[in-house]
Design a protein around this motif. Sequence first.
Motif, PDB file in Angstrom:
ATOM      1  N   LEU A 627     105.310   1.427  17.353  1.00 16.73           N
ATOM      2  CA  LEU A 627     104.128   2.129  17.830  1.00 16.73           C
ATOM      3  C   LEU A 627     103.565   1.330  18.983  1.00 16.73           C
ATOM      4  CD1 LEU A 627     101.702   4.049  17.708  1.00 16.73           C
ATOM      5  CD2 LEU A 627     100.700   2.502  16.045  1.00 16.73           C
ATOM      6  N   GLY A 629     101.139   2.350  21.197  1.00 12.94           N
ATOM      7  CA  GLY A 629      99.696   2.523  21.348  1.00 12.94           C
ATOM      8  C   GLY A 629      99.321   3.989  21.445  1.00 12.94           C
ATOM      9  N   SER A 699      95.842  -1.279  21.838  1.00 10.64           N
ATOM     10  CA  SER A 699      95.143  -1.665  20.607  1.00 10.64           C
ATOM     11  C   SER A 699      94.222  -0.565  20.118  1.00 10.64           C
ATOM     12  CB  SER A 699      94.355  -2.946  20.840  1.00 10.64           C
ATOM     13  OG  SER A 699      93.426  -2.759  21.876  1.00 10.64           O
ATOM     14  N   PRO A 700      94.803   0.580  19.750  1.00 18.78           N
ATOM     15  CA  PRO A 700      93.947   1.630  19.183  1.00 18.78           C
ATOM     16  C   PRO A 700      93.471   1.214  17.799  1.00 18.78           C
ATOM     17  CG  PRO A 700      96.248   2.222  18.955  1.00 18.78           C
ATOM     18  CD  PRO A 700      96.216   0.947  19.739  1.00 18.78           C
ATOM     19  N   TYR A 701      92.352   1.736  17.397  1.00 21.00           N
ATOM     20  CA  TYR A 701      91.884   1.452  16.036  1.00 21.00           C
ATOM     21  C   TYR A 701      92.763   2.211  15.044  1.00 21.00           C
ATOM     22  CZ  TYR A 701      87.772  -0.976  17.685  1.00 21.00           C
ATOM     23  OH  TYR A 701      86.934  -1.881  18.267  1.00 21.00           O
ATOM     24  N   THR A 702      93.118   1.534  13.980  1.00 19.31           N
ATOM     25  CA  THR A 702      93.997   2.130  12.990  1.00 19.31           C
ATOM     26  C   THR A 702      93.376   2.005  11.602  1.00 19.31           C
ATOM     27  OG1 THR A 702      95.096  -0.008  12.804  1.00 19.31           O
ATOM     28  CG2 THR A 702      96.137   1.620  14.220  1.00 19.31           C
ATOM     29  N   VAL A 704      94.563   2.669   7.286  1.00 18.31           N
ATOM     30  CA  VAL A 704      95.652   3.034   6.400  1.00 18.31           C
ATOM     31  C   VAL A 704      95.363   4.400   5.802  1.00 18.31           C
ATOM     32  CG1 VAL A 704      96.391   0.698   5.866  1.00 18.31           C
ATOM     33  CG2 VAL A 704      94.565   1.733   4.547  1.00 18.31           C
ATOM     34  N   MET A 707      92.692   5.287   3.027  1.00 14.60           N
ATOM     35  CA  MET A 707      91.252   5.059   3.186  1.00 14.60           C
ATOM     36  C   MET A 707      90.502   6.366   2.936  1.00 14.60           C
ATOM     37  SD  MET A 707      89.216   3.488   6.442  1.00 14.60           S
ATOM     38  CE  MET A 707      89.730   1.801   6.209  1.00 14.60           C
ATOM     39  N   LEU A 715      83.554   3.967  10.146  1.00 10.48           N
ATOM     40  CA  LEU A 715      84.208   3.331  11.292  1.00 10.48           C
ATOM     41  C   LEU A 715      83.975   4.147  12.566  1.00 10.48           C
ATOM     42  CD1 LEU A 715      86.085   0.996  12.096  1.00 10.48           C
ATOM     43  CD2 LEU A 715      88.005   2.468  11.614  1.00 10.48           C
ATOM     44  N   ILE A 727      97.713   5.223   9.841  1.00 10.52           N
ATOM     45  CA  ILE A 727      99.068   4.673   9.770  1.00 10.52           C
ATOM     46  C   ILE A 727      99.528   4.551   8.321  1.00 10.52           C
ATOM     47  CG2 ILE A 727      99.038   3.422  11.950  1.00 10.52           C
ATOM     48  CD1 ILE A 727      98.409   0.935  10.188  1.00 10.52           C
ATOM     49  N   LYS A 729     101.368   2.920   4.987  1.00  9.24           N
ATOM     50  CA  LYS A 729     101.346   1.577   4.420  1.00  9.24           C
ATOM     51  C   LYS A 729     102.737   0.978   4.313  1.00  9.24           C
ATOM     52  CE  LYS A 729      97.305   1.145   1.651  1.00  9.24           C
ATOM     53  NZ  LYS A 729      96.824   0.947   0.293  1.00  9.24           N
TER      54      LYS A 729
ATOM     55  N   GLU B  56      87.504  -0.105  -2.063  1.00 11.95           N
ATOM     56  CA  GLU B  56      88.045   1.088  -2.733  1.00 11.95           C
ATOM     57  C   GLU B  56      89.215   0.675  -3.621  1.00 11.95           C
ATOM     58  OE1 GLU B  56      86.894   4.647   0.255  1.00 11.95           O
ATOM     59  OE2 GLU B  56      88.821   3.728   0.639  1.00 11.95           O
ATOM     60  N   LEU B 627     102.650  -2.522   1.927  1.00 12.91           N
ATOM     61  CA  LEU B 627     101.369  -3.217   1.873  1.00 12.91           C
ATOM     62  C   LEU B 627     100.466  -2.411   0.965  1.00 12.91           C
ATOM     63  CD1 LEU B 627      99.117  -5.140   2.829  1.00 12.91           C
ATOM     64  CD2 LEU B 627      98.728  -3.552   4.698  1.00 12.91           C
ATOM     65  N   SER B 699      92.212   0.242   0.854  1.00 11.84           N
ATOM     66  CA  SER B 699      91.967   0.640   2.242  1.00 11.84           C
ATOM     67  C   SER B 699      91.270  -0.455   3.022  1.00 11.84           C
ATOM     68  CB  SER B 699      91.156   1.927   2.287  1.00 11.84           C
ATOM     69  OG  SER B 699      89.926   1.733   1.630  1.00 11.84           O
ATOM     70  N   THR B 702      92.281  -2.557   9.179  1.00  5.39           N
ATOM     71  CA  THR B 702      93.445  -3.164   9.816  1.00  5.39           C
ATOM     72  C   THR B 702      93.327  -3.029  11.328  1.00  5.39           C
ATOM     73  OG1 THR B 702      94.553  -1.037   9.618  1.00  5.39           O
ATOM     74  CG2 THR B 702      95.045  -2.669   7.940  1.00  5.39           C
ATOM     75  N   VAL B 704      95.906  -3.708  14.996  1.00  6.77           N
ATOM     76  CA  VAL B 704      97.234  -4.078  15.467  1.00  6.77           C
ATOM     77  C   VAL B 704      97.154  -5.447  16.131  1.00  6.77           C
ATOM     78  CG1 VAL B 704      98.135  -1.756  15.709  1.00  6.77           C
ATOM     79  CG2 VAL B 704      96.852  -2.775  17.583  1.00  6.77           C
ATOM     80  N   THR B 706      98.093  -6.686  18.790  1.00  4.29           N
ATOM     81  CA  THR B 706      97.856  -6.850  20.226  1.00  4.29           C
ATOM     82  C   THR B 706      96.403  -6.593  20.611  1.00  4.29           C
ATOM     83  OG1 THR B 706      98.574  -4.578  20.492  1.00  4.29           O
ATOM     84  CG2 THR B 706     100.181  -6.290  20.988  1.00  4.29           C
ATOM     85  N   MET B 707      95.565  -6.319  19.646  1.00  7.03           N
ATOM     86  CA  MET B 707      94.153  -6.090  19.981  1.00  7.03           C
ATOM     87  C   MET B 707      93.523  -7.392  20.474  1.00  7.03           C
ATOM     88  SD  MET B 707      91.139  -4.518  17.603  1.00  7.03           S
ATOM     89  CE  MET B 707      91.711  -2.826  17.630  1.00  7.03           C
ATOM     90  N   LYS B 711      87.677  -7.172  21.066  1.00  5.59           N
ATOM     91  CA  LYS B 711      87.606  -5.845  20.449  1.00  5.59           C
ATOM     92  C   LYS B 711      87.534  -5.972  18.927  1.00  5.59           C
ATOM     93  CE  LYS B 711      89.907  -1.378  21.103  1.00  5.59           C
ATOM     94  NZ  LYS B 711      91.012  -0.682  21.759  1.00  5.59           N
ATOM     95  N   VAL B 719      80.906  -3.088  11.818  1.00  5.15           N
ATOM     96  CA  VAL B 719      81.141  -2.540  10.480  1.00  5.15           C
ATOM     97  C   VAL B 719      80.726  -3.548   9.408  1.00  5.15           C
ATOM     98  CG1 VAL B 719      82.859  -1.378   9.043  1.00  5.15           C
ATOM     99  CG2 VAL B 719      83.023  -1.219  11.494  1.00  5.15           C
ATOM    100  N   LYS B 729     103.062  -3.986  14.888  1.00 10.42           N
ATOM    101  CA  LYS B 729     103.229  -2.644  15.417  1.00 10.42           C
ATOM    102  C   LYS B 729     104.582  -2.050  15.066  1.00 10.42           C
ATOM    103  CE  LYS B 729     100.346  -2.210  19.394  1.00 10.42           C
ATOM    104  NZ  LYS B 729     100.365  -2.079  20.834  1.00 10.42           N
TER     105      LYS B 729
END
Lengths: 804, 804
Positions: A627, A629, A699-702, A704, A707, A715, A727, A729, B56, B627, B699, B702, B704, B706-707, B711, B719, B729
């Motif tokens: 992945l 991004g 670096s998008p926010y991800t 699991v 959640m 978030l 994403i 697990k 959770e 995971l 949950s 997480t 990635v 490369t963040m 950020k 949060v 990734k």
Amino acid sequence: MSTPLFSGLASSVVDDAALLQQPLLLLPSESNTTAQVAIVGSSVCPIESLDYEVIENDVLKADWRSRAKIQKYQYIFMKWILCFLIGLIVGLLGFFINLAVENIAGMKFVVTSNMMLTGKFMVAFLVFTSSNLGLTLLASLITAFVAPEAAGSGIPEVKAYLNGVDVPAIFSFQTLVVKIVGSICAVSSSLNVGRAGPLVHTGACVAAIVGQGGSKKFRLTWKWLRDFRNDWDMRDLVTCGSAAGIAAAFHAPVGGVLFALEEMASWWRRTLLCEAFFTTAVVAIALRALIDVCLRGKCGLFGKGGLIMYDVTSANISYHIRDVPPVLLLAVLGGILGSIYNLLLNKVLQIYCSINKKGAFRIILACSISVITSCLLFGLPWTTSCHACPSNASEPCPTIGRSGNYKKFHCPHGYYNDLASLFFNTSDDAIRNLFSKNTDTEFHISSMLIFFAACFFLSIFSYGISAPAGLFVPVIVTGAAYGRIIAMLVGSNSNLNAGLFAVLGSASLLGGSMRITVSLCAIILELTNNLLLLPLIMLVLFISKAVGDAINGNIYDIIMTLKGLPYLKAHAEPYMRQLTVGDVVRSPLHIFHGFEKVGKVVNVLKTTQHNGFPVVDNPPFSASPVLFGLVLRAHLLILLKSKTFLRTPAPAGPYAIRRFSDDDFAKWGLGHDDNIEDIELSEEEMDMYVDLHPFTNTSPYTVVETMSLAKALKLFREVGLRHLLVIPKFSGCTFEHNVTHHANSSVAPLLNRNFVEMLCLAHAENSSCGYTDATRLHARTHTEFASNVGTDQAEKAEILSSLN
Amino acid sequence: MSTPLFSGLASSVVDDAALLQQPLLLLPSESNTTAQVAIVGSSVCPIESLDYEVIENDVLKADWRSRAKIQKYQYIFMKWILCFLIGLIVGLLGFFINLAVENIAGMKFVVTSNMMLTGKFMVAFLVFTSSNLGLTLLASLITAFVAPEAAGSGIPEVKAYLNGVDVPAIFSFQTLVVKIVGSICAVSSSLNVGRAGPLVHTGACVAAIVGQGGSKKFRLTWKWLRDFRNDWDMRDLVTCGSAAGIAAAFHAPVGGVLFALEEMASWWRRTLLCEAFFTTAVVAIALRALIDVCLRGKCGLFGKGGLIMYDVTSANISYHIRDVPPVLLLAVLGGILGSIYNLLLNKVLQIYCSINKKGAFRIILACSISVITSCLLFGLPWTTSCHACPSNASEPCPTIGRSGNYKKFHCPHGYYNDLASLFFNTSDDAIRNLFSKNTDTEFHISSMLIFFAACFFLSIFSYGISAPAGLFVPVIVTGAAYGRIIAMLVGSNSNLNAGLFAVLGSASLLGGSMRITVSLCAIILELTNNLLLLPLIMLVLFISKAVGDAINGNIYDIIMTLKGLPYLKAHAEPYMRQLTVGDVVRSPLHIFHGFEKVGKVVNVLKTTQHNGFPVVDNPPFSASPVLFGLVLRAHLLILLKSKTFLRTPAPAGPYAIRRFSDDDFAKWGLGHDDNIEDIELSEEEMDMYVDLHPFTNTSPYTVVETMSLAKALKLFREVGLRHLLVIPKFSGCTFEHNVTHHANSSVAPLLNRNFVEMLCLAHAENSSCGYTDATRLHARTHTEFASNVGTDQAEKAEILSSLN
């Protein structure tokens, strides 16, 4: 065969047919049928979301990662300069609007009063009605045909904008002009509407236009404002602008900051607090300087102005525990009245909604309301008898001319008409009369009841017309009348004077209707300049808010719902705790490869409305699927427009990146985005490749897939996201890069379609691990969770037609 | 062989040796050497973080997912009741402290004044000095030996707590009692310290204790408060408590809410605003009711109280543009003075730090400061000459007795000593005298200069002693003197009277030192009851803050740094943009399997200080490594304590889950967590298994790898996270479940060790894909990024010893 999986616990997996039928999952009415003309206009436009995420990709990295120190200082300096400009402009505009209203309305009252002194009642009535009608007509015409977005108070739209909703055209230059002129006309025409709400919108508009460095349409743009052409700086400036609006409307700088904080903003930081405070300080100082001008008598009928609007002080005001019960009664009743107000306004706006859809009808509606208002204002004072002037009156009685407590109206000399003192006056003067001390016997109970009822209903019926119209002042007037009524009922059971009760009545109705507490408290204090009232006002506001909250919602939230603005609340609904993010994503997900065919990109952009697409690198470009991004639609459009294409799928190299500057990525104006339809490509170009890597946010926010939706909502809301990658697990699973309907994706229907997107990367079928019951999930995925975009449109059209 | 990888772009991968030597990566001094006794005491304690993440997992799911509606209403109802209780108790305590101070200090001044009237100057001096010494000694002794956490103002600790730092013991019952008694003694002993800061700490303490439903230590706990035993509800209540503290200290409810918002809280929601407002409203109403008692003369020397403390009103105050230049001058100089104040205070606290480490020395220090203060207060008035009473004085001259503008001191009848009016008085009376209008000629420039210098230095030297001590009032007094000096220098170039200049001087020094704007503005308005001052005060506050910010940091931030409290700022440092989260994680990462040996769990818990561990399911329990989630140390301890062990690695089944109630997971008190050392297990038990699945948060948040760190910091801060999983990734990689030094993990050193943890799941060596240069990364990983925990301790000890 597509076999998306998720590893939610088996217990949370219910039959999908049942899920689809659950009322929880029913889409809220998403069609954009707004109650007022403000948003709609003639065409239904899909509402998009703003994006506050920091994009980390190669092209933008220069900007975000290695901005020189001098640029940082330049940015900070420019931000304060912009705040100063916003404060100054809003202060001047606020003063100008006040001045214009007082002079136009004042002139009208002077002329009609003079006619009535000479007994020409009929002529006076005609002059009064026709001047009101003319002013309303002007306001209504420009609103309907130049900038329908300027109708109403504008507070709900600005509030939605600050929540991340990209409401179209609310901050255009036309809207600003129409808002100012329309507001002056509407308020001067004796309609029961306020100017505070429009001023908030004006302030926000000024901020947005100043921040953009002009308007793209008029080619007025400044290069050195480049840093502010993004969603988050614009959000900060608009917050400051709305604070400045309230500050200018009520001469209440602290109240303005608090209002922006409590009611308007969804995100807030300490720096923003300082900036907003600075902006309102500039407003306060500008107003103070302008008042120096008025003190020299150069403001016409505006009088001496003054920073404090309604002075109820008697320095040694005192109250005791025994005054609390009547105040409690007032607060509880005020809360109930406020929520009834919200309820009725909601109903009336729903009716107006259908009327306002048709161009001519909305003008007729506005004119009818104006004529009815004029008749009531002129007619109702005749229903009450004249009262003899008190011998110890603190001011001339009867008053001849513009304002004053004791209006002569049709009464003989030595007598006054108490209803005319309220009706035949500007709202400001009516409030001043009601708030004034030592006037306990001036108004009579029957007059107050008539005045209260008239104000209550007029303000409900006036708000929805096609003209800028605020809610604050009408509610304050109505509340003051209500407070006076309570004072008369309580009589000698309380030490408090009637003027004080009027203030508390206003507070209770505001609290019951708008449900704001701290900022209202500050505003009322700044209006009345009496800090000793503080505990009583706090008590009243708090109780009326609590009572109101128990009955229905905040007036601005009601209007936002009517307008179809998808506001993202801070609190999760209970059902969101029961669903995981894996449950709510919809298919199909469109994935791009790191090196993608131009044709595919164009095709996907044309056939979907999604705004973010995951980018996955596959063999042979990587050892295994990775992945990389998330790439945004806006950036893809920039890339396509530049035609930086490759003949073979290979890295584009630094020269390709250097073709783009930060300027290309700056957001130009609001709602003026590029469109895929505008980009024309040849057949040959469609067969070429693009290197998406430099444009992809690495670096998008991800989250699991297990959640809960409630946690994901937190978030979204706290970080200000638009896209969230869901994403799996599993680590031992591979992306099946040749599966065509690969996914399980996009746009969480429960979090408002188009507004935020959740993208779920799914697994190939060989991955069945964890706690998941693979067979049941198979079944589930095949029944597609929601239809594709084509169907969405149809569905939307259907909902629309069923509502009309 | 461990081969963690990350897919950052090659350009960001620099030689690891160079990286380790970069100053950016140097750990900030992490040893907990606090400048005051407040935190340290004798032992250095590691500071942990609070956790606001919603967990959770199966065991807690009942609570979070399916709470009944009645429970929800009960929760809301209880929360408001708690706010009411906090407001009431803090209001009563604030009133009681004021009453006690006024009576004790008042008695002291009456006795000494009477002696001086009869000419017994030496006796008076001895009585004055010894009573001050006695009070200081008492304050100092209880602070040093009962609750060292009660020293200082407490605002920095509460601010850190609200940022998520679990400062130990700041909210215990002893701290509360010592804070109250110590504050009364310290203020009454004429030390130049305030009571506002201690009241904020008192408010926060009351809130924490009330919210916990009593104290675990004293077995005073209520079962129905279970819902509030978690970090986020406690945070809300403490925020309300600190707002109530300021409200009670200055009779400033709006100011209190704003102060909590601007200075104290790191997270804020609209609901919290209402709750804080309600709490301060209760404070205001409680104070109002108590003042009714005082009006009947039952408060001894406290006098009539009153909601407005310093009345500077002259209803028709006016100022013009030409008054602005002197005010600007005052603001700029005030900002510079304020930052010098911060600088000196920082230096003095560093010196005091070493003194305060030794039990006896800190008592001697406190006593010396007290004696010096007494000598100065009694001695300095002799340096000025007596002035003849003005003929048109608004009050008796000279004043005999407690307060008053014209103190007789040693002067003959008909004369007064202007310095004694300020020095030989409580701070409140000094402020009142300085703020009062029509007293432009009462004070002489030499007296003001002496007073200003004495106050400035006394307040700097008094703050760090072992006693509760606030900064607000000393800064207000000093600033008022400074304002008067400016007024005298400006002379007839301004229309403004000297009392007004004193108010503006206080504002400028507060702005320059504390750097708060909106809330100070509200507090000063509520103190002085003059809204017409608003634009001027806003101008002054804003400029002095800007000037101060250009020179150094906010006083509370300075103290927090000295105390070693790891405050997580909202803004990222520039270097954080250059690093990815993959760069900052440290090895080793300890991973648990879904079914884990008890022995391994115990071993890991004993040998590491990490608070979160990823749980991974491996074959044969899943088809491929998955995971599963993140398990917390606290939950592992609960599990171990309950001894719910299994003979074979198999699901524990629902019966095992039902053994735990929400109560087990409720947070008991602050800093009273379980410890792994307290759990005793047999050899046989160590060989058994635990099923971690029901306890694992499925949950976790997480990111990635490369963040950028900047950020990720935003995510942490917005949060309210404690743990963040850094994930690869790559999807085509498997967890090597038998690699022992598998990882690349835990505790980001740049975000303060122990405070937040970043956990990075790494890849096995067979995964080299994407843009990564695998060889270079190999090299990098082998040079371990940071040492293990054993070495951390040694390192910490080393740093400590080098500092002492």
